[in-house]
Write a protein that holds these residues in place. Structure first.
Motif, PDB file in Angstrom:
ATOM      1  N   PRO A  45       5.509 -16.325  -3.197  1.00 32.63           N
ATOM      2  CA  PRO A  45       6.836 -15.705  -3.208  1.00 32.63           C
ATOM      3  C   PRO A  45       6.862 -14.257  -3.677  1.00 32.63           C
ATOM      4  N   GLU A  46       5.813 -13.806  -4.370  1.00 33.35           N
ATOM      5  CA  GLU A  46       5.800 -12.430  -4.868  1.00 33.35           C
ATOM      6  C   GLU A  46       5.151 -11.443  -3.908  1.00 33.35           C
ATOM      7  N   ARG A  47       4.721 -11.913  -2.747  1.00 35.16           N
ATOM      8  CA  ARG A  47       3.974 -11.015  -1.863  1.00 35.16           C
ATOM      9  C   ARG A  47       4.774  -9.785  -1.452  1.00 35.16           C
ATOM     10  N   ALA A  48       6.011  -9.979  -1.020  1.00 34.92           N
ATOM     11  CA  ALA A  48       6.813  -8.843  -0.557  1.00 34.92           C
ATOM     12  C   ALA A  48       7.005  -7.824  -1.671  1.00 34.92           C
ATOM     13  N   ALA A  49       7.290  -8.290  -2.878  1.00 34.63           N
ATOM     14  CA  ALA A  49       7.488  -7.376  -4.002  1.00 34.63           C
ATOM     15  C   ALA A  49       6.202  -6.637  -4.337  1.00 34.63           C
ATOM     16  N   LEU A  50       5.064  -7.318  -4.252  1.00 36.07           N
ATOM     17  CA  LEU A  50       3.784  -6.673  -4.529  1.00 36.07           C
ATOM     18  C   LEU A  50       3.446  -5.632  -3.459  1.00 36.07           C
ATOM     19  N   GLU A  51       3.766  -5.936  -2.211  1.00 30.23           N
ATOM     20  CA  GLU A  51       3.521  -4.966  -1.141  1.00 30.23           C
ATOM     21  C   GLU A  51       4.400  -3.723  -1.330  1.00 30.23           C
ATOM     22  N   ARG A  52       5.637  -3.933  -1.747  1.00 34.22           N
ATOM     23  CA  ARG A  52       6.512  -2.775  -2.006  1.00 34.22           C
ATOM     24  C   ARG A  52       5.971  -1.942  -3.169  1.00 34.22           C
ATOM     25  N   ARG A  53       5.504  -2.624  -4.200  1.00 35.98           N
ATOM     26  CA  ARG A  53       4.964  -1.893  -5.356  1.00 35.98           C
ATOM     27  C   ARG A  53       3.696  -1.138  -4.975  1.00 35.98           C
ATOM     28  N   THR A  54       2.887  -1.728  -4.121  1.00 35.01           N
ATOM     29  CA  THR A  54       1.686  -1.043  -3.643  1.00 35.01           C
ATOM     30  C   THR A  54       2.060   0.257  -2.929  1.00 35.01           C
ATOM     31  N   MET A  55       3.069   0.190  -2.072  1.00 34.00           N
ATOM     32  CA  MET A  55       3.518   1.382  -1.349  1.00 34.00           C
ATOM     33  C   MET A  55       4.059   2.435  -2.315  1.00 34.00           C
ATOM     34  N   SER A  56       4.915   2.020  -3.235  1.00 30.97           N
ATOM     35  CA  SER A  56       5.539   2.991  -4.139  1.00 30.97           C
ATOM     36  C   SER A  56       4.545   3.592  -5.122  1.00 30.97           C
ATOM     37  N   SER A  57       3.433   2.875  -5.370  1.00 31.39           N
ATOM     38  CA  SER A  57       2.402   3.384  -6.283  1.00 31.39           C
ATOM     39  C   SER A  57       1.392   4.270  -5.576  1.00 31.39           C
ATOM     40  N   GLY A  58       1.550   4.449  -4.277  1.00 34.49           N
ATOM     41  CA  GLY A  58       0.607   5.282  -3.532  1.00 34.49           C
ATOM     42  C   GLY A  58      -0.758   4.650  -3.390  1.00 34.49           C
ATOM     43  N   LEU A  59      -0.794   3.309  -3.233  1.00 34.01           N
ATOM     44  CA  LEU A  59      -2.074   2.597  -3.165  1.00 34.01           C
ATOM     45  C   LEU A  59      -2.299   1.943  -1.798  1.00 34.01           C
ATOM     46  N   SER A  60      -1.594   2.388  -0.787  1.00 32.69           N
ATOM     47  CA  SER A  60      -1.678   1.743   0.520  1.00 32.69           C
ATOM     48  C   SER A  60      -3.083   1.807   1.113  1.00 32.69           C
ATOM     49  N   GLU A  61      -3.828   2.861   0.801  1.00 35.83           N
ATOM     50  CA  GLU A  61      -5.179   2.979   1.336  1.00 35.83           C
ATOM     51  C   GLU A  61      -6.187   2.148   0.548  1.00 35.83           C
ATOM     52  N   GLU A  62      -5.850   1.846  -0.713  1.00 33.93           N
ATOM     53  CA  GLU A  62      -6.792   1.124  -1.565  1.00 33.93           C
ATOM     54  C   GLU A  62      -6.589  -0.394  -1.554  1.00 33.93           C
ATOM     55  N   VAL A  63      -5.353  -0.851  -1.377  1.00 30.88           N
ATOM     56  CA  VAL A  63      -5.028  -2.267  -1.552  1.00 30.88           C
ATOM     57  C   VAL A  63      -4.763  -2.928  -0.205  1.00 30.88           C
ATOM     58  N   ILE A  64      -5.412  -4.066   0.012  1.00 31.61           N
ATOM     59  CA  ILE A  64      -5.277  -4.832   1.249  1.00 31.61           C
ATOM     60  C   ILE A  64      -4.749  -6.222   0.903  1.00 31.61           C
ATOM     61  N   PHE A  65      -3.725  -6.678   1.601  1.00 31.29           N
ATOM     62  CA  PHE A  65      -3.222  -8.039   1.479  1.00 31.29           C
ATOM     63  C   PHE A  65      -3.710  -8.829   2.687  1.00 31.29           C
ATOM     64  N   THR A  66      -4.491  -9.866   2.450  1.00 34.66           N
ATOM     65  CA  THR A  66      -5.080 -10.621   3.564  1.00 34.66           C
ATOM     66  C   THR A  66      -4.277 -11.856   3.929  1.00 34.66           C
ATOM     67  N   GLY A  67      -3.389 -12.315   3.039  1.00 35.00           N
ATOM     68  CA  GLY A  67      -2.771 -13.624   3.227  1.00 35.00           C
ATOM     69  C   GLY A  67      -3.709 -14.713   2.735  1.00 35.00           C
TER      70      GLY A  67
END
Length: 392
Positions: A244-266
């Motif tokens: 249930p926290e995946r969407a919130a974690l993905e948003r936090r990843t984007m806002s933290s400027g970590l989109s290139e470093e962090v991968i969500f695989t499911g």
């Protein structure tokens, strides 16, 4: 020996308790002294083929059917203090063992985690602070369910006190549940051998494996990743799992400027999971709740992967001295551990060897099966001796 295992959750569902029941039932069925193993569960098959298993599975048994299963077993093992089968075993005077994978015998929400603050609970129920328990559960479930859960914990605790024996999956769980006649039997996992080195990754990689829920502390991992990026380190983080926290974690990843470093695989299983963690420099477990054991950590330790973990509950006990540990909720501490792995690849290799050796020594499937059989034999022999004395 005829053994009945009752599991509230079972295959095809995925989780620590589900994995444990499957491995234990398979291991018990392979032993010559065991005549029959039956798993009873309310979990529907949903296409899962039970005929492939070396033991019987009874799904969604009616109350009369469950009553008969309990009555024909020489020993009943409950994967958790399940209310109805525990009551039946006590009424039918069958030797009953309760295996504790959580804290349901001492906590209305089963997590020893206070809501909504997410602080570790000091044990309000056992300290008779029942109003605190109601407030905690009410934060997520409402007043009516909060009162019902607290009242149910009274009944569950009373029946656990009447059980013949208990198995705790770590010494930490044994201390927290505080039940006499408790044996510690660690989870066992298959030994697939140490993971091959394979092709060296282009970037150091940290992996998290597990559910994406608040108590797993994943915002802490993102905070540590941001700090390392600010220091100029180049790395990758794989977050493997769903919840249930995946969407919130993905948003936090984007806002933290970590989109290139962090991968969500499911969520991944089997070969797909192994492929995803193959290049991991370390597996990270940043939990903020008192994990009862940390099955994902054990599985990766068996493959010889270093573990960086919060020193909390059974997770810290499982990792012991075979990994890097930090205080729960301490982003700086986690950052320091990850930095050590980045600075010293040889350390990561040594930690991987240590982790595998500890897993082989402590967390093997055969050791788990032996531990349970020792408890079962003792109960059956005790009942037989008591019956002989009663007959004069």
């Amino acid at each position: 020996m005829r053994i009945l295992i009752y599991a509230h959750a079972f295959a095809p569902r995925i989780g620590g308790a589900e994995t444990y029941v499957m491995l234990l039932a398979r291991g018990l069925a392979a032993r010559g002294e065991v005549r029959r193993v039956t798993v009873a569960t309310p979990t529907p098959a949903e296409g899962f083929d039970d005929t492939e298993l070396p033991f019987a599975v009874v799904r969604r048994p009616s109350l009369p059917a469950l009553w008969r299963l309990v009555g024909t077993a020489e020993v009943v093992l409950l994967a958790g203090p399940c209310f109805v089968p525990l009551a039946m075993a006590l009424l039918r005077r069958r030797p009953v063992v309760v295996e504790h994978h959580g804290y349901q015998a001492v906590c209305p929400n089963g997590l020893l985690l206070q809501e909504p603050s997410k602080a570790v609970c000091p044990g309000h129920f056992m300290q008779r602070r029942y109003a605190r328990c109601v407030r905690c559960v009410r934060a997520t479930d409402g007043t009516r369910r909060a009162v019902a859960k607290v009242m149910a914990t009274f009944a569950r605790r009373w029946m656990c006190l009447a059980a013949d024996a208990h198995v705790a999956i770590t010494a930490h769980v044994a201390r927290r549940t505080a039940l006499s006649r408790t044996e510690v039997v660690y989870y066992g996992v298959p030994d697939p051998g140490r993971a091959g080195d394979g092709q060296a990754p282009t970037l150091p990689t940290f992996a998290y494996v597990g559910r994406l829920v608040g108590e797993k502390g994943l915002p802490l991992l993102l905070e540590a990743a941001r700090a390392l990026k600010d220091e100029g380190w180049r790395f990758r983080v794989k977050i493997i799992g769903d919840g249930p926290e995946r969407a919130a974690l993905e948003r936090r990843t984007m806002s933290s400027g970590l989109s290139e470093e962090v991968i969500f695989t499911g969520a991944l299983r089997g070969q797909a999971l192994e492929a995803a963690v193959r290049d991991a420099s370390a597996v990270v477990m940043p939990s903020i709740c008192e994990e009862t054991a940390g099955l994902a950590a054990i599985e990766q330790m068996m493959r010889g992967r270093p573990v960086v973990a919060a020193d909390i509950g059974g997770l810290g006990e499982v990792v012991d001295g075979a990994g890097l540990k930090f205080a729960p909720g301490d982003a700086r501490g986690l950052t320091a551990c990850l930095r050590r792995v980045l600075q010293d690849p040889a350390l990561a290799d040594e930690l991987g060897r240590r982790a595998r050796q500890r897993a082989v020594d402590v967390f093997g499937v055969e050791r788990m099966v032996d531990g349970h059989l020792a408890v079962f034999r003792r109960l059956i022999a005790s009942r037989a001796a008591a019956g002989a004395r009663a007959r004069g």
